[in-house]
Scaffold this motif. Structure first.
Motif, short mmCIF file in Angstrom:
data_model
loop_
_atom_site.label_atom_id
_atom_site.label_comp_id
_atom_site.label_asym_id
_atom_site.label_seq_id
_atom_site.Cartn_x
_atom_site.Cartn_y
_atom_site.Cartn_z
N GLU A 1 57.90 42.20 43.72
CA GLU A 1 56.91 41.22 43.21
C GLU A 1 57.44 40.76 41.65
O GLU A 1 56.89 40.25 41.14
CB GLU A 1 55.68 41.92 43.09
CG GLU A 1 55.22 42.23 44.49
CD GLU A 1 53.78 43.06 44.47
OE1 GLU A 1 53.59 43.25 43.44
OE2 GLU A 1 53.40 43.59 45.45
N MET B 1 58.53 36.90 40.70
CA MET B 1 57.15 36.26 40.91
C MET B 1 56.30 36.61 39.61
O MET B 1 55.80 35.70 39.00
CB MET B 1 56.31 36.35 42.12
CG MET B 1 55.07 35.39 42.31
SD MET B 1 55.66 33.77 42.24
CE MET B 1 56.29 33.58 43.72
N GLN C 1 55.33 33.95 36.42
CA GLN C 1 53.91 33.86 36.02
C GLN C 1 53.57 34.38 34.81
O GLN C 1 52.30 33.94 34.47
CB GLN C 1 52.89 34.32 37.25
CG GLN C 1 53.35 33.56 38.64
CD GLN C 1 52.44 34.33 39.73
OE1 GLN C 1 52.01 35.48 39.63
NE2 GLN C 1 52.43 33.61 40.73
#
Length: 330
Positions: A195, A198, A202
């Protein structure tokens, strides 16, 4: 003359013997890295070697890219006997034996040779024995040597501890890793490896670290284009196998599996060595900036970490006296 019944019985017995002799064992192994990562390629090589050298008696099905879960989940599955193997960071064992986190203490090791002296010490052997005897997890090989860990940042390279003070740093969910980030002034944000890209995209974290050979395959540099070669840690991958699974095969095949794990580790190092220069050139062509961290600045970081040693010991992350023993191994 033998009776027909006796002959059939003999055939049955011989057939059963042949079946037993040809019995196959299939192990499920997992990893967390993408298909093109050196550790994934070498893991598949390990599976291939085991199948060939045991002549099919032991087969390994390898699942890449966190298909079997994140690191902590996979190593815990091994402890419960729900998964036979896992290939990833040597510090993942700290989910079971906390003291394995010593390899995640930033700036504790001065060089690769210093790290290797620890890995060959009685201190490290004691941790391996505890992992095997108390948690059903055996380490087959630790010679999958990776490149030192670097700092990855967004706007500029790191030139002093002040540059990262208060920054949110991506961290795996490993107690010592989290404590280590805190010791050098950052605010750790736990994030599973799969993860991370990502999360960085972000803005969940401001910076990250990575073993040098994983920067390119992970594509973290696309989000954090400044790479400071800090030599924060000297990581390696370990090949883990459930002890119950290991003991279920013959001694001959046990020896074959161990040798295959070590040979695949040598292959991994060859891959990393061959890819380092071209991958760095490719990233520089895309605008990535690489910087060195001077020895005196590394010493500043190490001094900050040493101030947290009493806290590490109080939390059970570092056995009392180990910091001094490790420093004496230089």
């Amino acid at each position: 003359m033998f009776s027909k019944g006796f002959s059939l019985s003999l055939v049955s017995v011989l057939g059963l013997g042949a079946s037993v002799a040809q019995a196959q064992t299939t192990w499920t192994f997992g990893g967390i890295n993408p298909p093109n990562a050196p550790v994934t390629i070498a893991s598949k090589k390990f599976a291939e070697l085991v199948g060939e050298r045991t002549e099919g008696r032991v087969t390994i099905d390898f699942y890449e890219g966190s298909q079997l879960g994140n690191g902590p989940a996979q190593i815990e599955a091994m402890a419960m006997g729900a998964q036979e193997g896992y290939i990833s960071s040597g510090s993942n064992a700290s989910n079971l034996v906390k003291e394995f986190g010593v390899v995640d203490i930033p700036f504790v090791f001065e060089s690769q040779d210093h790290f290797l002296k620890f890995m060959q010490s009685d201190l490290a052997q004691g941790l391996k024995d505890e992992l095997r005897d108390d948690y059903n997890v055996r380490i087959l090989a630790t010679n999958w040597f990776r490149l030192p860990r670097v700092f990855l940042t967004k706007e500029s390279c790191v030139t002093s501890p002040a540059d990262i003070e208060g920054k949110r740093a991506r961290s795996p969910n490993l107690p010592m890793f989290v404590a280590g980030w805190e010791s050098i002034g950052t605010v750790p944000v736990t994030m599973a490896y799969g993860e991370t890209y990502m999360g960085l995209s972000q803005g969940v974290a401001d910076m990250a670290e990575s073993a040098g050979e994983q920067i390119y395959s992970s594509k973290f540099y696309e989000v954090l284009p400044y790479v400071t070669e800090a030599q924060m840690m000297y990581p390696q991958n370990s090949v883990y196998v459930a002890e119950s699974a290991f003991q279920s095969i013959s001694e001959e095949d046990q020896a074959i599996v161990i040798q295959a794990a070590e040979d695949a580790g040598d292959y991994f190092v060859e891959l990393v060595t061959a890819e380092t220069a071209p991958n760095k050139a490719a990233m520089e062509a895309e605008g990535v900036t690489f910087c060195d961290l001077p020895a005196d600045v590394r010493a500043e970081f190490s001094a900050k970490v040493s101030e947290s040693v009493p806290e590490f010991e109080a939390e059970g992350l570092l056995p009392e006296g180990w910091w001094a023993e490790i420093q004496a191994m230089k």
